[in-house]
Motif scaffolding. Sequence first.
Motif, short mmCIF file in Angstrom:
data_model
loop_
_atom_site.label_atom_id
_atom_site.label_comp_id
_atom_site.label_asym_id
_atom_site.label_seq_id
_atom_site.Cartn_x
_atom_site.Cartn_y
_atom_site.Cartn_z
N ILE A 66 -25.44 33.21 -21.00
CA ILE A 66 -25.13 34.61 -20.76
C ILE A 66 -24.08 35.03 -21.78
O ILE A 66 -22.99 34.44 -21.83
N VAL A 67 -24.41 36.02 -22.57
CA VAL A 67 -23.54 36.45 -23.67
C VAL A 67 -22.95 37.83 -23.36
O VAL A 67 -23.63 38.70 -22.83
N ASP A 68 -21.67 38.00 -23.69
CA ASP A 68 -21.07 39.33 -23.68
C ASP A 68 -20.26 39.50 -24.96
O ASP A 68 -20.30 38.63 -25.84
N ALA A 69 -19.54 40.59 -25.08
CA ALA A 69 -18.83 40.91 -26.33
C ALA A 69 -17.73 39.92 -26.67
O ALA A 69 -17.37 39.77 -27.84
N GLN A 70 -17.15 39.24 -25.68
CA GLN A 70 -16.03 38.35 -25.93
C GLN A 70 -16.43 36.89 -26.15
O GLN A 70 -15.79 36.18 -26.92
N ALA A 71 -17.43 36.41 -25.41
CA ALA A 71 -17.77 34.99 -25.45
C ALA A 71 -19.12 34.80 -24.76
O ALA A 71 -19.85 35.75 -24.54
N TYR A 72 -19.42 33.55 -24.45
CA TYR A 72 -20.65 33.28 -23.68
C TYR A 72 -20.37 32.23 -22.63
O TYR A 72 -19.40 31.49 -22.70
N ASP A 73 -21.23 32.22 -21.62
CA ASP A 73 -21.17 31.22 -20.56
C ASP A 73 -22.44 30.39 -20.60
O ASP A 73 -23.55 30.92 -20.70
N ASN A 74 -22.27 29.08 -20.54
CA ASN A 74 -23.37 28.15 -20.39
C ASN A 74 -23.56 27.99 -18.88
O ASN A 74 -22.63 27.57 -18.19
N VAL A 75 -24.72 28.34 -18.35
CA VAL A 75 -24.89 28.45 -16.90
C VAL A 75 -26.14 27.72 -16.41
O VAL A 75 -27.03 27.38 -17.19
N MET A 76 -26.17 27.52 -15.11
CA MET A 76 -27.40 27.18 -14.39
C MET A 76 -27.69 28.39 -13.51
O MET A 76 -26.80 28.88 -12.82
N VAL A 77 -28.92 28.87 -13.57
CA VAL A 77 -29.33 29.96 -12.70
C VAL A 77 -30.28 29.41 -11.63
O VAL A 77 -30.98 28.43 -11.87
N TRP A 98 -16.70 25.20 -27.06
CA TRP A 98 -15.44 25.78 -26.55
C TRP A 98 -14.46 25.90 -27.70
O TRP A 98 -14.04 24.91 -28.29
N GLN A 99 -14.13 27.14 -28.07
CA GLN A 99 -13.26 27.42 -29.21
C GLN A 99 -12.19 28.44 -28.79
O GLN A 99 -12.25 29.61 -29.18
N PRO A 100 -11.21 28.03 -27.98
CA PRO A 100 -10.24 28.99 -27.44
C PRO A 100 -9.43 29.71 -28.50
O PRO A 100 -8.97 30.83 -28.27
N TRP A 101 -9.26 29.12 -29.67
CA TRP A 101 -8.48 29.76 -30.72
C TRP A 101 -9.13 31.07 -31.19
O TRP A 101 -8.45 31.93 -31.70
N LEU A 102 -10.44 31.22 -30.99
CA LEU A 102 -11.09 32.47 -31.37
C LEU A 102 -10.55 33.63 -30.54
O LEU A 102 -10.28 34.71 -31.06
N ALA A 103 -10.37 33.40 -29.24
CA ALA A 103 -9.81 34.44 -28.38
C ALA A 103 -8.33 34.66 -28.71
O ALA A 103 -7.84 35.80 -28.71
N TRP A 104 -7.61 33.58 -29.00
CA TRP A 104 -6.18 33.68 -29.31
C TRP A 104 -5.95 34.50 -30.58
O TRP A 104 -4.92 35.15 -30.72
N THR A 105 -6.92 34.46 -31.49
CA THR A 105 -6.77 35.19 -32.75
C THR A 105 -7.51 36.53 -32.72
O THR A 105 -7.62 37.20 -33.74
N GLY A 106 -8.04 36.89 -31.54
CA GLY A 106 -8.70 38.18 -31.37
C GLY A 106 -10.11 38.24 -31.92
O GLY A 106 -10.68 39.32 -32.03
N GLN A 107 -10.70 37.10 -32.28
CA GLN A 107 -12.03 37.10 -32.87
C GLN A 107 -13.15 37.12 -31.83
O GLN A 107 -14.20 37.69 -32.07
#
Length: 190
Positions: free
Chosen positions: A63-74, A96-105
């Motif tokens: 599931i993708v949104d503007a900020q990131a994505y979730d790897n899920v089981m539906v 998992w790349q948390p630095w992308l959020a920390w740098t606003g990417q």
Amino acid sequence: MGRDGSLDHHRDLIAMVRQEARKANRVIVLPESALGFWTPTLEKLWHAGLEGSEVSVIAGATIVDAQAYDNVMVAISADGARVLYRQRMPLPVSMWQPWLAWTGQGGGARGNFFANPAVELGGHRIAPLICYEQLILWPVLQSMIYAPEIVVATGNGWWTSGTSIVAVQKASAASWARLFDVPLIAAFNL
């Protein structure tokens, strides 16, 4: 699986699930990423495709949104669909790349570290483990605290051709299930 997002592919997958359901399988587990990107269109297609059956499907998706994505089981059935589980510990660096959020990417997979260690489906408590989670202590121990009735382990191994990665994951999931005396259902794509 998960690399072909066409409606024809999904119709074929639904037909395969329905065929397996005729063999008295009430729950079918498909691997990590089997459904590709989970969208409202796919949800409606699967819901309609399972209409009139009593089968429940647990399948991997993204599931993708503007900020990131979730790897899920539906979880999908004739009654509808819902996100059953959001991966707690995606593979560091490649997912998992948390630095992308920390740098606003933005981008990368979310780690839902403390969320949903056990989920309910059809009155049964399940310990879901996606891919990398089968290899590390935290997700397994966190799930086992909730006394699950079954472990559902999925993985995505198409990119590991020629390696023992999938075999190691399967052995690890089987070892965890045996250690905690909980039955295991595993689904991996190659």
